[in-house]
Design an enzyme around this catalytic site. Structure first.
Site, short mmCIF file in Angstrom:
data_model
loop_
_atom_site.label_atom_id
_atom_site.label_comp_id
_atom_site.label_asym_id
_atom_site.label_seq_id
_atom_site.Cartn_x
_atom_site.Cartn_y
_atom_site.Cartn_z
N GLU A 512 0.75 -1.38 -0.07
CA GLU A 512 -0.12 -0.01 -0.22
C GLU A 512 0.81 1.12 0.14
O GLU A 512 0.56 2.19 0.83
CB GLU A 512 -0.84 0.12 1.18
CG GLU A 512 -1.91 -1.18 1.11
CD GLU A 512 -3.14 -1.15 2.16
OE1 GLU A 512 -2.68 -0.32 3.09
OE2 GLU A 512 -3.95 -1.96 2.37
N GLU A 605 -4.70 -8.70 0.61
CA GLU A 605 -5.38 -8.65 1.85
C GLU A 605 -7.02 -8.92 1.53
O GLU A 605 -7.33 -8.12 0.41
CB GLU A 605 -5.14 -7.21 2.64
CG GLU A 605 -3.67 -7.12 3.01
CD GLU A 605 -3.27 -5.92 3.85
OE1 GLU A 605 -4.34 -5.18 4.32
OE2 GLU A 605 -2.11 -5.61 3.77
#
Length: 916
Positions: A512, A605
């Protein structure tokens, strides 16, 4: 001319009288094979530890840091990372120029390597000198996490880092035993991990250091060692505040080693094993060996390797199954040489993930010889397997499709903190495998190397990940401060250390990262990291976990495999988020598959669902996934989240919603759930707490209800059934109390006190069975499940009576007396029939008789601020945990005693045995 070993002490003494500098010029022609070819000595004991720098000492800063003016604690987890702050040098003396050369071996372009300045900053401090009196310091054994003992910080913005003060300077000192017979040898300090900004002095001389707390690194002590004399090692760590989004740990939290070799030796992480051709009939094993020559003369070295099969315990068995032909390599003084060779193994025993395959392993034993004398010997464990990703079929291991049933895990071990413990890590993996997990993503940093030995042995696939941030920051003092100087050394170090592990299937270059937002500029960084990864290991693909980047952006094109965080299911698609400035993303799997038809896709995720073990809040969401708010699964007063397993972070989803999305897109290779275990820090949605709510298993290692939902999907052939909630609700008599069931069956009938409440069948994209209109009455709930119309599994829950006693149960009652092996003992508060009282919060007092210690206690409650070393602990949802270890070398009987006011004490006997 050779000098035999009986003359070496005399020779060494004579050389030391001439001074250590002269002794270092002893050529390898004089001393080599008469000493052990390689020694690797764990430096576990003998350390002294102190928090803080000595009074009045000048600052020993790695570099100038930005001033932190406002805390970011409680920031939304998917907030956009920010640009780095430009720091103006203010004339402070910094250690950076002396530390940077430690990275030179991991910088590909020789012109960019660092020149060390003259001098030894900090060398005039008494704290680095042998004569310094550290007798008042704390005696510690490594691995050591000095912050985990607490106390917890109840006030202030510290939730993100676990409410444990893990920042500040810390010192470790230890004497090194370097006998006179080590004259002429190369001597190294190997550190598996130090949190963080490590700087090392030996005998008052600054050796070097390494800033990134998760990297393993080596420092060459040879120029500073005084063989035959007292050698003083001093290590300073300087973990910054606001440097992580979770609990980073503190101290020398992984193992430290002293390594002694001949000046001509296999380089650090200097073997590379590949298996380019694999079939059931035969396999090719290719081995590259890098030879370093720290001597002053060019040499010619013979390199020979034998390959042996390993048993399940990792012991070599039988004769060699293959030999790589002896190769000669010339190595210049101060240079490196490369020897490469191949061998074929008939009918290889393949490595593959459980339960579909078996994790068979081999070891390559490599010897370096000069003039017929062995000068080095190393062992390289590996597995023979083929691994291929397909854009439509997903992952294939040894030609068989393997669905990724994975979890993310942070590096802490709950109440043990970040200090790595092999048994604690093994226990976590055992619990996850019993659920059906076959893969682990190391979030978001390289793990302890011993963890990868476990995944190899236990048959778990691994995504090895390097960074949580690049140049843009998530917290004010995180890795972005050193990314420009250290991203290449850190990445190459991880790749070289870990690339022989068969469990690793993929390299993740970031999580991220803020560069998702910077277009071509961010893609250029991804391109560089991808290039480095393929230089070091061309056999595995790269990925990066993307929670924002879309298929039409430049960054996804730079990696081999598309990793999506939450985007597959869609992010914040509820109407209430319209008009907000948060990330809002419709489901992305089809768009990425269309844009990159040849690239595999997986979900790096998923979920980020919340729950507190054994806590159930009403009303219950009618939908299969809900955000968490007061009255919607959450209670900001108690800081607990309902265990109905329907609630998630705003950008996440329940397991049910994720399963449906994956089933609608079968080309997706699988998922990695956020997270397998609760972890310290990042306690969204309640930053006043100490630990997360997202684990399938709580911080103490007790499964939440969600565990059985995943087991029902990931172990479809296991007859299992699970009911929730518990059925002890005296205040809810006559009220609607929904009942949900998880089962690997496809149909079930629910009974309350013998009355059928209906038989229900799972519909399309349904993963639980719900009876949402059950009116509570005490007694027994019973579930009878079916599969294809035939009985499958049965379970029940019964109303518990008043708490009447305590029960203890150990995961292992026989442990090694080595100071490291552990027994995890669960305590239950029970009624007169031995049933757990599900809402008991009884305060328990633990004590231990015998040659052992209670290391820590816990209960899995994210709101509990009792220090982990405390032997007093309240039960949470009727349970608590005590962790027991035996003292080194002191075998015998341990008796754990648990007491509570109003109850008779209970005992459990454990045995500790001295290692053989």
């Amino acid at each position: 001319m050779l000098i035999t070993s009986r003359f070496l002490p005399v020779l060494a003494a004579l050389l030391m009288t001439a001074g250590p500098a002269w002794a270092q010029r002893l050529t390898p022609d004089l001393v080599h094979e008469r000493l052990a070819p390689r020694e690797r000595i764990e430096l576990a004991s003998g350390w002294r530890f102190q928090l803080g720098d000595p009074p009045g000492a000048a600052p020993l800063m790695y570099d100038v840091r930005p001033e932190v003016r406002q805390s970011a604690d409680g920031k939304v987890a998917d907030a956009r990372p920010e640009a780095a702050e430009q720091v103006q040098a203010r004339g402070e003396a910094v250690l950076k120029p002396w530390v940077l050369p430690s990275a030179n071996a991991f910088i590909g372009d020789a012109s960019r390597r660092h020149q060390r300045p003259a001098g030894h900053p900090g060398g005039d401090l008494g704290i680095v000198q042998a004569g310094f009196d550290d007798s008042g310091w704390q005696a510690v054994t490594l691995p050591h996490d000095w912050a985990i003992a607490g106390p917890f910080l109840a006030d202030g913005p510290h939730g993100g880092m676990g409410r444990l003060k893990s920042w500040g300077a810390a010192w470790y000192r230890r004497k090194l035993d370097i006998p006179a017979t080590d004259v002429g040898r190369a001597i190294f300090l190997d550190v598996d991990g130090a949190m963080s900004y490590a700087t090392v002095w030996l005998n008052g001389k600054l050796v070097g250091g390494w800033p990134y707390g998760y990297s393993s690194f080596r420092l060459d002590l040879t120029p500073y060692v005084k063989p035959g004399s007292e050698n003083q090692l001093a290590i300073r760590l300087d973990n910054p505040p606001e440097s992580a989004r979770w609990y980073p740990g503190a101290g020398l939290y992984r193992k430290v080693w002293l390594v002694k070799t001949d000046p001509v030796h296999v380089g650090q992480w200097g073997t590379l094993v590949r298996t380019p051709d694999v079939s059931a009939a035969s396999a090719t094993v290719a081995l590259d060996v890098t030879v370093d020559n720290q001597g002053q003369r060019a040499v010619r070295i013979d390199v020979a390797t034998e390959v042996f099969a390993l048993d399940e315990q990792g012991r070599a068995q039988g004769p060699a199954v293959a030999r790589i032909v002896r190769a000669g390599v010339a190595v210049a003084a101060g240079g490196h040489g490369l020897a490469s060779g191949t061998a074929r193994i008939a009918k290889p025993r393949l490595w593959g993930p459980r339960p579909q395959q078996q994790p068979n392993r081999y070891v390559a034993v490599t010897q370096l010889s000069r003039d017929g004398h062995v000068v080095d010997r190393v062992e390289t464990r590996f597995g023979i397997r083929s691994l291929r990703f397909d854009a439509d079929a997903g992952l294939l291991v040894n030609g068989q499709p393997v669905r990724l049933n994975g979890v993310n895990n942070h590096h802490d071990l709950g109440s043990l903190g970040a200090a790595f413990n092999l048994r604690a890590a093994e226990r976590q993996l055992e619990i996850l495998q019993a659920m059906g997990a076959n893969a682990i993503r190391m979030s978001h940093n390289p793990p302890d190397p011993a963890l990868l030995e476990l995944t190899d042995r236990m048959g778990l696939l691994v995504i090895d990940e390097i960074f949580d941030s690049w140049e843009r920051k998530k917290t004010p003092l995180d890795f972005h401060l050193i990314f420009p100087d250290w991203h290449e050394p850190d990445l190459r170090a991880m790749l070289r250390r870990d690339r022989n592990h068969p469990s690793i299937m993929m390299w993740s270059i970031g999580n991220e990262v803020g560069e998702q937002y910077t277009g071509a500029e961010g893609a250029a960084i991804a391109h560089e990291l991808h290039r480095i990864a393929h230089e070091e290991d061309p056999t595995r693909p790269t990925t990066t976990a993307m929670n924002y980047a879309k298929s039409d952006m430049p960054l996804p094109a730079e990696v081999d495999v598309i990793g999506l965080n939450y985007q597959g299911e869609g992010i914040r698609q509820d109407a209430e988020f319209e008009g907000t400035d948060r990330i809002r993303t419709p489901p992305q799997y089809p768009l990425f598959h269309a844009k990159f038809p040849s690239k595999p896709i997986f979900s790096s995720e998923t979920a980020s669902a919340f729950s507190s073990r054994g806590v159930y809040l009403f009303p219950v969401a009618p939908a299969n996934s809900s955000i968490t708010r007061d009255g919607r699964g959450g209670d900001s007063t108690t800081r607990q989240v309902s265990g109905y397993e329907l609630y998630a972070v705003d950008f996440g989803s329940s397991a049910d919603k994720v399963f449906a999305s994956l089933d609608r897109h079968p080309f997706v290779a699988g998922e990695f759930v956020w997270t397998g275990f609760d972890y310290l820090g990042e306690p969204t949605p309640y930053y006043a707490s100490r630990s997360s709510y997202s684990g399938i298993v709580d911080l103490a290692g007790f499964p939440k209800d969600r565990y059985w939902l995943y087991q029902s999907r990931w172990r479809p052939d296991l007859p299992m059934a699970h009911l929730l909630p518990h059925w002890t609700w005296p205040e809810r008599v006559g009220q609607v109390t929904p009942v949900h069931a998880f089962t690997s069956g496809d149909e079930a009938e629910l009974f309350l006190n013998g009355r059928s409440l209906g038989r229900r069948k799972k519909g399309a994209f349904e993963y639980r069975l719900r009876w949402d209109d059950v009116v509570y009455e005490p007694g027994e709930l019973k579930l009878v499940t079916y599969r294809d119309g035939k009985p499958w599994a049965t379970t029940s829950v019964v109303t518990a009576g008043t708490a009447a006693g305590l029960a203890l149960e150990a995961d292992r009652t026989d442990i090694a007396a080595d100071g490291r092996d552990l027994s995890f003992v669960m305590l239950r508060v029970v009624d007169a029939q031995g049933r757990t009282v599900p809402r008991a919060d009884t305060r328990i007092r633990f004590s231990l008789d015998g040659p052992g210690d209670i290391v820590a206690t816990d209960n899995g409650d994210a709101t509990s601020f009792e220090p982990f070393p405390s032997t007093t602990r309240k039960a949470f949802s009727g349970q608590a945990l005590a962790i027991v270890r035996g003292r080194p070398g002191a075998g015998g009987t341990l008796t754990l005693r648990a007491e509570a006011d109003g109850f008779a004490p209970t005992r459990l006997t454990l045995q500790t045995r001295s290692p053989r």
